[in-house]
Scaffold this active site. Structure first.
Site, PDB file in Angstrom:
ATOM      1  N   CYS A  54       0.815  -1.218   0.000  1.00  0.00           N
ATOM      2  CA  CYS A  54       0.000   0.000   0.000  1.00  0.00           C
ATOM      3  C   CYS A  54       0.846   1.265   0.000  1.00  0.00           C
ATOM      4  O   CYS A  54       1.958   1.288   0.528  1.00  0.00           O
ATOM      5  CB  CYS A  54      -0.887   0.033   1.244  1.00  0.00           C
ATOM      6  SG  CYS A  54      -1.950  -1.383   1.381  1.00  0.00           S
ATOM      7  N   ARG A  65       5.514  -0.129  -6.179  1.00  0.00           N
ATOM      8  CA  ARG A  65       5.507  -0.849  -4.905  1.00  0.00           C
ATOM      9  C   ARG A  65       4.630  -2.103  -4.962  1.00  0.00           C
ATOM     10  O   ARG A  65       4.720  -2.948  -4.086  1.00  0.00           O
ATOM     11  CB  ARG A  65       5.001   0.073  -3.790  1.00  0.00           C
ATOM     12  CG  ARG A  65       5.859   1.307  -3.617  1.00  0.00           C
ATOM     13  CD  ARG A  65       5.224   2.246  -2.621  1.00  0.00           C
ATOM     14  NE  ARG A  65       5.172   1.655  -1.307  1.00  0.00           N
ATOM     15  CZ  ARG A  65       6.137   1.738  -0.406  1.00  0.00           C
ATOM     16  NH1 ARG A  65       7.229   2.401  -0.685  1.00  0.00           N
ATOM     17  NH2 ARG A  65       6.012   1.179   0.775  1.00  0.00           N
ATOM     18  N   TRP A  68      -2.718  -2.959  -1.615  1.00  0.00           N
ATOM     19  CA  TRP A  68      -2.252  -4.339  -1.856  1.00  0.00           C
ATOM     20  C   TRP A  68      -3.053  -5.174  -0.865  1.00  0.00           C
ATOM     21  O   TRP A  68      -2.817  -5.098   0.350  1.00  0.00           O
ATOM     22  CB  TRP A  68      -0.759  -4.423  -1.584  1.00  0.00           C
ATOM     23  CG  TRP A  68      -0.105  -5.694  -2.016  1.00  0.00           C
ATOM     24  CD1 TRP A  68       0.372  -5.993  -3.266  1.00  0.00           C
ATOM     25  CD2 TRP A  68       0.177  -6.840  -1.204  1.00  0.00           C
ATOM     26  NE1 TRP A  68       0.935  -7.260  -3.263  1.00  0.00           N
ATOM     27  CE2 TRP A  68       0.828  -7.794  -2.023  1.00  0.00           C
ATOM     28  CE3 TRP A  68      -0.048  -7.162   0.134  1.00  0.00           C
ATOM     29  CZ2 TRP A  68       1.253  -9.039  -1.546  1.00  0.00           C
ATOM     30  CZ3 TRP A  68       0.377  -8.401   0.609  1.00  0.00           C
ATOM     31  CH2 TRP A  68       1.013  -9.324  -0.239  1.00  0.00           C
ATOM     32  N   ASN A  75      -2.134   2.987   5.423  1.00  0.00           N
ATOM     33  CA  ASN A  75      -1.051   2.079   5.028  1.00  0.00           C
ATOM     34  C   ASN A  75      -0.684   1.322   6.300  1.00  0.00           C
ATOM     35  O   ASN A  75      -0.314   1.948   7.291  1.00  0.00           O
ATOM     36  CB  ASN A  75       0.119   2.962   4.554  1.00  0.00           C
ATOM     37  CG  ASN A  75       1.177   2.186   3.828  1.00  0.00           C
ATOM     38  OD1 ASN A  75       1.057   0.989   3.671  1.00  0.00           O
ATOM     39  ND2 ASN A  75       2.199   2.881   3.393  1.00  0.00           N
ATOM     40  N   GLY A  76      -0.815  -0.007   6.302  1.00  0.00           N
ATOM     41  CA  GLY A  76      -0.488  -0.765   7.516  1.00  0.00           C
ATOM     42  C   GLY A  76      -1.579  -1.778   7.814  1.00  0.00           C
ATOM     43  O   GLY A  76      -2.426  -2.061   6.963  1.00  0.00           O
ATOM     44  N   GLU A 108      21.542 -15.582  -4.729  1.00  0.00           N
ATOM     45  CA  GLU A 108      20.949 -14.350  -5.256  1.00  0.00           C
ATOM     46  C   GLU A 108      20.670 -14.464  -6.751  1.00  0.00           C
ATOM     47  O   GLU A 108      19.634 -14.002  -7.239  1.00  0.00           O
ATOM     48  CB  GLU A 108      21.865 -13.159  -4.933  1.00  0.00           C
ATOM     49  CG  GLU A 108      21.458 -11.832  -5.546  1.00  0.00           C
ATOM     50  CD  GLU A 108      20.087 -11.326  -5.131  1.00  0.00           C
ATOM     51  OE1 GLU A 108      19.431 -11.938  -4.275  1.00  0.00           O
ATOM     52  OE2 GLU A 108      19.648 -10.318  -5.720  1.00  0.00           O
ATOM     53  N   LYS A 136      17.001 -13.987  -8.456  1.00  0.00           N
ATOM     54  CA  LYS A 136      16.731 -13.017  -9.536  1.00  0.00           C
ATOM     55  C   LYS A 136      15.993 -13.699 -10.674  1.00  0.00           C
ATOM     56  O   LYS A 136      15.012 -13.196 -11.180  1.00  0.00           O
ATOM     57  CB  LYS A 136      18.027 -12.452 -10.091  1.00  0.00           C
ATOM     58  CG  LYS A 136      18.693 -11.264  -9.502  1.00  0.00           C
ATOM     59  CD  LYS A 136      17.957 -10.006  -9.289  1.00  0.00           C
ATOM     60  CE  LYS A 136      16.999 -10.071  -8.165  1.00  0.00           C
ATOM     61  NZ  LYS A 136      17.299  -9.541  -6.904  1.00  0.00           N
ATOM     62  N   GLU A 166      12.296 -14.790  -9.658  1.00  0.00           N
ATOM     63  CA  GLU A 166      11.290 -13.769  -9.368  1.00  0.00           C
ATOM     64  C   GLU A 166      10.840 -13.001 -10.603  1.00  0.00           C
ATOM     65  O   GLU A 166       9.718 -12.517 -10.639  1.00  0.00           O
ATOM     66  CB  GLU A 166      11.714 -12.831  -8.233  1.00  0.00           C
ATOM     67  CG  GLU A 166      12.779 -11.840  -8.551  1.00  0.00           C
ATOM     68  CD  GLU A 166      13.119 -10.936  -7.368  1.00  0.00           C
ATOM     69  OE1 GLU A 166      12.230 -10.593  -6.594  1.00  0.00           O
ATOM     70  OE2 GLU A 166      14.299 -10.568  -7.241  1.00  0.00           O
ATOM     71  N   HIS A 184      25.156 -34.993  -2.147  1.00  0.00           N
ATOM     72  CA  HIS A 184      24.407 -35.521  -1.012  1.00  0.00           C
ATOM     73  C   HIS A 184      22.907 -35.572  -1.306  1.00  0.00           C
ATOM     74  O   HIS A 184      22.103 -35.615  -0.369  1.00  0.00           O
ATOM     75  CB  HIS A 184      24.711 -34.693   0.241  1.00  0.00           C
ATOM     76  CG  HIS A 184      26.165 -34.744   0.617  1.00  0.00           C
ATOM     77  ND1 HIS A 184      26.748 -35.868   1.155  1.00  0.00           N
ATOM     78  CD2 HIS A 184      27.160 -33.838   0.473  1.00  0.00           C
ATOM     79  CE1 HIS A 184      28.048 -35.641   1.352  1.00  0.00           C
ATOM     80  NE2 HIS A 184      28.317 -34.415   0.936  1.00  0.00           N
ATOM     81  N   LYS A 218       7.295  -4.319  -3.924  1.00  0.00           N
ATOM     82  CA  LYS A 218       8.648  -3.798  -3.719  1.00  0.00           C
ATOM     83  C   LYS A 218       9.013  -3.791  -2.243  1.00  0.00           C
ATOM     84  O   LYS A 218      10.101  -4.170  -1.856  1.00  0.00           O
ATOM     85  CB  LYS A 218       8.733  -2.391  -4.300  1.00  0.00           C
ATOM     86  CG  LYS A 218      10.103  -1.733  -4.146  1.00  0.00           C
ATOM     87  CD  LYS A 218      11.148  -2.452  -4.971  1.00  0.00           C
ATOM     88  CE  LYS A 218      12.544  -1.893  -4.797  1.00  0.00           C
ATOM     89  NZ  LYS A 218      13.567  -2.849  -5.260  1.00  0.00           N
TER      90      LYS A 218
HETATM   91  O1  M6R Z   1      13.579  -3.688   1.216  1.00  0.00           O
HETATM   92  P1  M6R Z   1      14.284  -4.924   1.689  1.00  0.00           P
HETATM   93  O2  M6R Z   1      15.721  -4.967   1.250  1.00  0.00           O
HETATM   94  O3  M6R Z   1      14.153  -5.149   3.169  1.00  0.00           O
HETATM   95  O4  M6R Z   1      13.548  -6.106   0.968  1.00  0.00           O
HETATM   96  C1  M6R Z   1      13.872  -7.435   1.235  1.00  0.00           C
HETATM   97  C2  M6R Z   1      13.267  -8.362   0.209  1.00  0.00           C
HETATM   98  O5  M6R Z   1      11.875  -8.256   0.207  1.00  0.00           O
HETATM   99  C3  M6R Z   1      13.785  -8.060  -1.208  1.00  0.00           C
HETATM  100  O6  M6R Z   1      15.175  -8.142  -1.279  1.00  0.00           O
HETATM  101  C4  M6R Z   1      13.171  -9.045  -2.214  1.00  0.00           C
HETATM  102  O7  M6R Z   1      13.666 -10.328  -1.999  1.00  0.00           O
HETATM  103  C5  M6R Z   1      13.450  -8.570  -3.639  1.00  0.00           C
HETATM  104  N1  M6R Z   1      12.265  -8.713  -4.429  1.00  0.00           N
HETATM  105  C6  M6R Z   1      14.492  -9.332  -4.318  1.00  0.00           C
HETATM  106  O8  M6R Z   1      14.727  -8.859  -5.601  1.00  0.00           O
END
Ligand code: M6R
Length: 608
Positions: free
Chosen positions: A2, A27, A75, A101-102, A481, A485, A488, A504, A603
């Protein structure tokens, strides 16, 4: 997740609110709405789906006249993403509208109480209780009603409120949710995200938890939780609106990848002073560092994986045990934390709910805290004993890129800084590593420049059901990582594995043609890594190796090779991740995915 915006001034509010909401789109959201005061009525427009639908419905705001209003992107958490559940919500008497928001955790009992008192609910949201409470407590004094209302709320909120009795006033309140006031000339604004304000003003006030504020076109007053007016510092936003725009790139993600060398430079430059390193506005003495018996790094998602890479640098250089904990697990793990624990919290947004919860728990147990955060004035930055900003600039794409590499850069600075003060590094090694650190931005640029054939490589794997990423030590951290990437943004299943662990169990999944991306950037472990490459090759895998330019060992075994410049293995994650981010990008492009807004993701994840 949100987002909220608000405007009061002497021009039409709706177009400005719609523009602000567009800036919050990144976001992640599923419905949106605005409410504008027009005389003694509040015009509300809400839609499920995109802001574009809201613009269409209101004829770009022309149908909602008035110069004071609030807006929201939702959201969905409580109730489906329908028009009715979208914010703003109105009181039964039509006098008040609010955006939130919250999450209101005690909304169910409040809802029951309000229904028993005769209030009618139109939505399934937790938020609607707030507007009915305000109506119930309002006796001609909005501030008093808001204070009484918030005293009944449990959970988190950034609230924006308008009331027809005071048609030029916005009222806002904050508890565990970002809320920023924008200070203009003859007009004022608020938002949950500075990105929505920067095209109107660069002067902002960051509200703290428990604070309220009243905004009219010519005045802004901030109150503490007891309702006393407080003086707040006006901060300057240091970046331009262009920084939050695509600037000619097709997607924010690609733009942000291209910005990584510059972002890492911005993270390093203020901290490297000749042969010395500095930590912004605080210092850690040898005595303070010797008091640290254990470092715990906590974060979520990519920030957690940055922590996994940073652990190797800190442990190797400082000889202090480091554990990296998923924030969503740490909070409920009954962690062993005390005043000899240094907690390093990593977060791009500074608003991730799980990370905030873990941080609060560790603080309660006595840990000292350092936050490595990108968003200035965010909740995590405010909660920490010390904050090291990553200075990456606004990151809009949901998939983090420069957020991750700048976190690495700051972790490397911390590791070298602490090691030198602790005396766990000799001067020669220190100088060599400092030179390597200094060279990172240049080598990151070289990495981008030398990998122009990635779109063709992407073609080879775009239709695969599954990809494996393997590596050892820091290369393993990069695998994690890189795999995130890819999954996602391209929705291809990926699995990241410590290369030595394959045999293993997981190697059972390797058969003819299975792509395996092998990160081989750790010189010390190269032979071991090559053995693991050979193992998967023997089972039919097609190996894409990421390795140093000029090193032939991995090249000899791989089907395809991605090169990066050579750097000390402790820092190699910052280079090796770049082509993996680009590969994920090109695979997602080839598969027609929504790069900047992948499905189901937001985001900034502000719910636990
Ligand atoms: O804003 P933050 O760094 O705390 O966010 C953490 C994760 O939500 C964020 O890194 C998420 O995994 C990303 N979508 C990865 O690209």
């Amino acid at each position: 997740m949100c987002g909220i915006v608000g405007f009061t001034g002497h021009q039409a509010a709706a177009p400005l609110l719609l523009e602000g909401l567009k800036r919050l789109e990144y976001r992640g959201y599923d419905s949106a709405g605005i409410a504008v005061i027009d005389g003694d009525t509040i015009n509300v427009a809400k839609v499920s789906g995109r802001i574009a639908n809201l613009c269409e419905k209101t004829h770009d705001g022309a149908d909602t006249p008035g110069s004071t209003g609030i807006g929201h992107t939702r959201w969905a958490t409580h109730g489906a993403p329908t028009d009715l559940n979208a914010h703003p919500h109105l009181s039964n008497d039509g006098k008040f509208a609010i955006v939130h928001n919250g999450i209101i955790e005690n909304y169910a009992e409040l809802r029951e109480e309000l229904i028993a008192k005769g209030y009618t609910f139109l939505s399934e949201t937790d938020t609607e209780v707030v507007v009915h409470l305000i109506e119930m407590y309002y006796k001609g004094d909005l501030k008093a009603a808001v204070m009484k209302t918030t005293s009944r709320l449990e959970g988190s909120y950034a609230l924006g409120i308008v009331c027809t009795d005071d048609p030029e006033t916005l009222f806002v309140a904050r508890e565990h949710g970002p809320l920023i006031l924008g200070i203009g000339v003859g007009e004022n604004y608020f938002s949950s995200d500075v990105t929505a304000l920067v095209s109107y003003t660069k002067n902002v006030i960051y509200l703290d938890d428990g604070e309220f504020a009243e905004l009219s076109p010519d005045n802004v007053t901030v109150y503490d939780c007891a309702g006393r007016a407080v003086e707040k510092k006006i901060s300057r936003i240091t970046w331009n609106v262009e920084a939050a725009e695509k600037g000619g790139y097709e997607h924010f993600m690609l733009k942000e990848i291209m910005e990584e060398p510059g972002a890492v430079k911005a993270a390093l430059a203020p901290r490297i002073h000749g042969s010395d390193l500095k930590l912004d506005d605080f210092e850690l003495t040898a005595e303070q560092l010797r008091d640290v018996r254990r470092i715990v790094i906590t974060a979520c998602g990519s920030a957690y994986y940055a922590g996994c890479a940073g652990k190797f640098a800190i442990e190797s250089l400082c000889r202090i045990p480091v554990t990296v904990e998923l924030a969503s697990e740490l909070r409920y793990a009954d962690p062993i934390i005390d005043e000899h624990t240094l907690l390093i919290v990593l977060s791009q947004s500074g608003e991730t709910a799980d990370t905030i919860a873990a941080m609060k728990e560790c603080k309660r147990l006595g840990a000292k805290t350092i936050a490595i955060v990108n968003v200035v004035g965010s909740t995590i930055a405010n909660l920490a004993d010390h904050t090291l900003y990553t200075w990456a600039g606004p990151e809009i794409a949901v998939a983090t890129t420069k957020g991750y590499t700048t976190q690495l850069a700051v972790l490397y600075v911390f590791a070298l800084y602490a090691a030198r003060r602790l005396g766990t590094i000799d001067e020669q090694t220190y100088s060599a590593l400092l030179a390597d650190l200094h060279s990172l931005p240049k080598k990151m640029q070289q990495t981008i420049d030398m990998n122009h054939a990635l779109p063709e490589l992407a073609e080879k794997i775009r239709d695969r059901q599954s990809l494996f990423y393997i590596g050892r030590n820091t290369d393993w951290a990069v695998s994690l990582e890189g795999a995130l990437k890819m999954k996602e943004i391209s929705y291809i299943h990926t699995e990241a594995y410590a290369a030595g662990e394959l045999k293993h169990g997981t190697i059972a999944l390797i058969d003819d043609g299975q792509p395996v991306i092998a990160i081989c950037c750790n010189d010390r472990l190269m032979d071991k890594s090559i053995s693991n490459v050979v193992e998967v090759k023997a089972r039919g895998a097609k190996v894409i190796a990421v390795t140093f330019r000029g090193d032939t060992r991995a090249v000899a075994q791989a089907d395809d090779v991605i090169f990066v410049p050579k750097v000390d293995p402790l820092f190699s994650a910052a280079l090796a991740i770049l082509p993996l981010q680009m590969l994920a990008y090109y695979v997602a492009i080839a598969n027609g995915c929504d790069i900047d807004k992948p499905k189901n993701l937001a985001k900034s994840v502000t719910v636990e």
